[in-house]
Scaffold this motif. Structure first.
Motif, short mmCIF file in Angstrom:
data_model
loop_
_atom_site.label_atom_id
_atom_site.label_comp_id
_atom_site.label_asym_id
_atom_site.label_seq_id
_atom_site.Cartn_x
_atom_site.Cartn_y
_atom_site.Cartn_z
N ASP A 1 0.83 -1.22 0.00
CA ASP A 1 0.00 0.00 0.00
C ASP A 1 0.86 1.26 0.00
N VAL A 2 1.92 1.24 0.82
CA VAL A 2 2.77 2.45 0.88
C VAL A 2 3.45 2.66 -0.47
N LEU A 3 4.01 1.59 -1.01
CA LEU A 3 4.77 1.74 -2.27
C LEU A 3 3.85 2.10 -3.44
N ALA A 4 2.56 1.67 -3.36
CA ALA A 4 1.61 2.01 -4.43
C ALA A 4 1.34 3.52 -4.44
N ASN A 5 1.53 4.17 -3.30
CA ASN A 5 1.30 5.63 -3.23
C ASN A 5 2.53 6.43 -3.63
N LEU A 6 3.62 5.73 -3.93
CA LEU A 6 4.90 6.42 -4.13
C LEU A 6 5.40 6.25 -5.56
N ASN A 7 5.71 7.39 -6.17
CA ASN A 7 6.21 7.37 -7.54
C ASN A 7 7.56 8.08 -7.56
N MET A 8 8.55 7.49 -8.20
CA MET A 8 9.87 8.13 -8.24
C MET A 8 10.04 8.82 -9.59
N SER A 9 10.70 9.97 -9.60
CA SER A 9 10.81 10.71 -10.86
C SER A 9 12.09 11.56 -10.89
N THR A 10 12.51 11.90 -12.11
CA THR A 10 13.60 12.87 -12.26
C THR A 10 13.10 14.11 -13.00
N ASP A 11 11.76 14.17 -13.21
CA ASP A 11 11.19 15.27 -14.00
C ASP A 11 10.36 16.17 -13.09
N VAL A 12 11.05 17.12 -12.48
CA VAL A 12 10.39 17.94 -11.46
C VAL A 12 9.26 18.81 -12.03
N LEU A 13 9.46 19.33 -13.22
CA LEU A 13 8.47 20.27 -13.76
C LEU A 13 7.15 19.57 -14.09
N THR A 14 7.22 18.31 -14.51
CA THR A 14 5.98 17.55 -14.74
C THR A 14 5.37 17.15 -13.40
N ALA A 15 6.21 16.73 -12.46
CA ALA A 15 5.69 16.25 -11.16
C ALA A 15 4.84 17.32 -10.48
N VAL A 16 5.29 18.56 -10.50
CA VAL A 16 4.58 19.58 -9.72
C VAL A 16 3.25 20.01 -10.34
N LYS A 17 3.05 19.65 -11.60
CA LYS A 17 1.83 20.10 -12.30
C LYS A 17 0.56 19.56 -11.65
N SER A 18 0.66 18.39 -11.00
CA SER A 18 -0.55 17.83 -10.39
C SER A 18 -0.43 17.75 -8.87
N SER A 19 0.30 18.70 -8.28
CA SER A 19 0.54 18.63 -6.83
C SER A 19 -0.25 19.66 -6.05
N ASP A 20 -0.81 19.21 -4.92
CA ASP A 20 -1.43 20.17 -3.99
C ASP A 20 -0.34 20.86 -3.17
N LEU A 21 0.74 20.11 -2.93
CA LEU A 21 1.81 20.63 -2.07
C LEU A 21 3.16 20.17 -2.61
N VAL A 22 4.13 21.09 -2.65
CA VAL A 22 5.51 20.74 -3.00
C VAL A 22 6.36 20.97 -1.76
N ILE A 23 7.11 19.93 -1.38
CA ILE A 23 8.03 20.08 -0.24
C ILE A 23 9.45 19.96 -0.77
N GLU A 24 10.23 21.00 -0.55
CA GLU A 24 11.62 20.99 -1.03
C GLU A 24 12.54 20.50 0.08
N ALA A 25 13.36 19.49 -0.25
CA ALA A 25 14.34 18.97 0.72
C ALA A 25 15.66 18.74 0.00
#
Ligand SMILES: CCCCCCC[C@H](O)CC(=O)SCCNC(=O)CCNC(=O)[C@H](O)C(C)(C)COP(=O)([O-])OP(=O)([O-])OC[C@H]1O[C@@H](n2cnc3c(N)ncnc32)[C@H](O)[C@@H]1OP(=O)([O-])[O-]
Ligand SMILES: NC(=O)c1ccc[n+]([C@@H]2O[C@H](COP(=O)([O-])OP(=O)(O)OC[C@H]3O[C@@H](n4cnc5c(N)ncnc54)[C@H](O)[C@@H]3O)[C@@H](O)[C@H]2O)c1
Length: 310
Positions: free
Chosen positions: A89-113
């Motif tokens: 269940d945890v891993l199904a909620n997690l997607n890994m990416s190297t494309d930050v600009l696409t990732a943020v397009k569908s985000s309610d919240l962006v956390i920078e670390a």
């Protein structure tokens, strides 16, 4: 009258629900980003964890799986089925990416670390501000950089705040939620509610140096380094003293290795730049030498101490 009250209550509840954070992009998949992503995924959020290369995000995925393994063994000691379900269940909620600009397009919240460097953080948020939808909230996990200095590169200061997590994120219960003067009440409430949804106890702090914990912790850690630099005691004895004499779970040198000596140096150098007269934050020869030799603590297998590489 009673009916009106009911309608108002029902409406405000659904508005809150409608606005609640459901999709999160975490940028930087190092020690902190991977922990934040893991905990957000474990609490039902759809998470994309982003870093610069596939190699880095693959490494983060391995460390998240190891952490989940430790958690399930404790949570469901004799129940392999429950262990597997939790992990899946945890891993199904997690997607890994190297494309930050696409990732943020569908985000309610962006956390920078990402790395503790103001210019690098500002450059990233400048790009994100143009790519993310207007509604998207932005937060930084910085240890020591003023949130206002990062947020000022964006046009959404009302939707900007600090979410300062603690290492290791899956175990540490605290989250500092930081607001700058422009942070709207709605943003603050959403960030705080997100922290609580992650199972953290939240505390509020203004955008002051080190917020609450690091305002007290950083001088303590730097004093420990100075004590050793003067030759007054060894790192091992300082650690033993603080664990057995003050009840800390780790001594300052164990904790410095755990945090990462590169991050420690960034924090001290940044603080020194903002407060140049303060002798506490003058460069530390011991720390600088370890960082120059790539002895960054637990993550590289050696820092103040040596570790078996896992
Ligand atoms: C100069 C500037 C420096 C300032 C730096 C500031 C940095 C920053 O901004 C603020 C911070 O974060 S400050 C830093 C704030 N942080 C601190 O101050 C931390 C201080 N340290 C601690 O609180 C404790 O030492 C720990 C909780 C880390 C480990 O506990 P322990 O008892 O010493 O050791 P244990 O027996 O190994 O582990 C116990 C259990 O936990 C489990 N586990 C471990 N890691 C896990 C993971 N990643 N996932 C899942 N599970 C994990 C483990 O499996 C075990 O389970 P079991 O079933 O019971 O066997
Ligand atoms: N280490 C800690 O104990 C701790 C605790 C609380 C807060 N923090 C803060 O969290 C942040 C991250 O610290 P960390 O310890 O996880 O560092 P880390 O070095 O473990 O990880 C940083 C990651 O960011 C990535 N990165 C750097 N620039 C990037 C960019 N432009 N785009 C995408 N990814 C990028 C790096 O590749 C690396 O994987 C820092 O601001 C630090 O001060 C650290």
């Amino acid at each position: 009258m009673a009916f009106t009250k009911f309608v108002i209550r029902a409406f405000s509840t659904s508005t809150l629900h409608f606005n609640a954070v459901k999709t999160v992009t975490v940028i930087g998949s190092g020690l902190m980003g991977s922990g934040i992503a893991q905990v957000a995924a474990a609490t039902g959020h759809k998470v994309t964890l982003v870093d610069k290369t596939k190699e880095i995000v693959d490494k983060a995925e391995v460390s998240i799986k190891k952490s989940i393994d430790r958690i399930v063994k404790k949570k469901f000691p004799d129940d392999a089925k429950a262990q597997l379900k939790y992990s899946t269940d945890v891993l199904a909620n997690l997607n890994m990416s190297t494309d930050v600009l696409t990732a943020v397009k569908s985000s309610d919240l962006v956390i920078e670390a990402i790395v503790e460097n103001l210019d690098v953080k500002r450059e990233l948020f400048g790009l994100l501000d143009n790519a993310a939808p207007e509604k998207t909230l932005f937060a930084s996990n910085t240890s020591s950089i003023p949130i206002k200095d990062i947020a000022s590169v964006t046009k959404r200061k009302d939707k900007f705040g600090g979410l300062h997590f603690f290492n290791p994120v899956p175990l540490m219960k605290l989250l500092e939620v930081i607001r700058i003067p422009e942070t709207s009440d709605e943003t603050y409430n959403l960030l705080d509610a997100f922290g609580k949804a992650l199972g953290k106890t939240t505390v509020q702090c203004k955008d002051t140096p080190g917020f609450i914990v690091n305002r007290l912790l950083v001088p303590y850690m730097v004093e420990a380094i100075r004590l050793v630099e003067r030759g007054d005691a060894s790192p091992r004895d300082v650690d033993t003293a603080m664990k057995l004499g003050a009840g800390y779970p780790m001594g300052p040198f164990e904790l410095l290795d755990y945090v990462g000596l590169d991050t420690t140096k960034f924090i001290i150098d940044g603080w020194s730049k903002r407060d140049p007269e303060n002798p506490l934050f003058k460069p530390s020869p011991i720390l600088n030498k370890l960082v120059d030799d790539n002895k960054l603590g637990l993550k590289t297998g050696e820092g103040f101490y040596k570790y078996n590489k896992q």
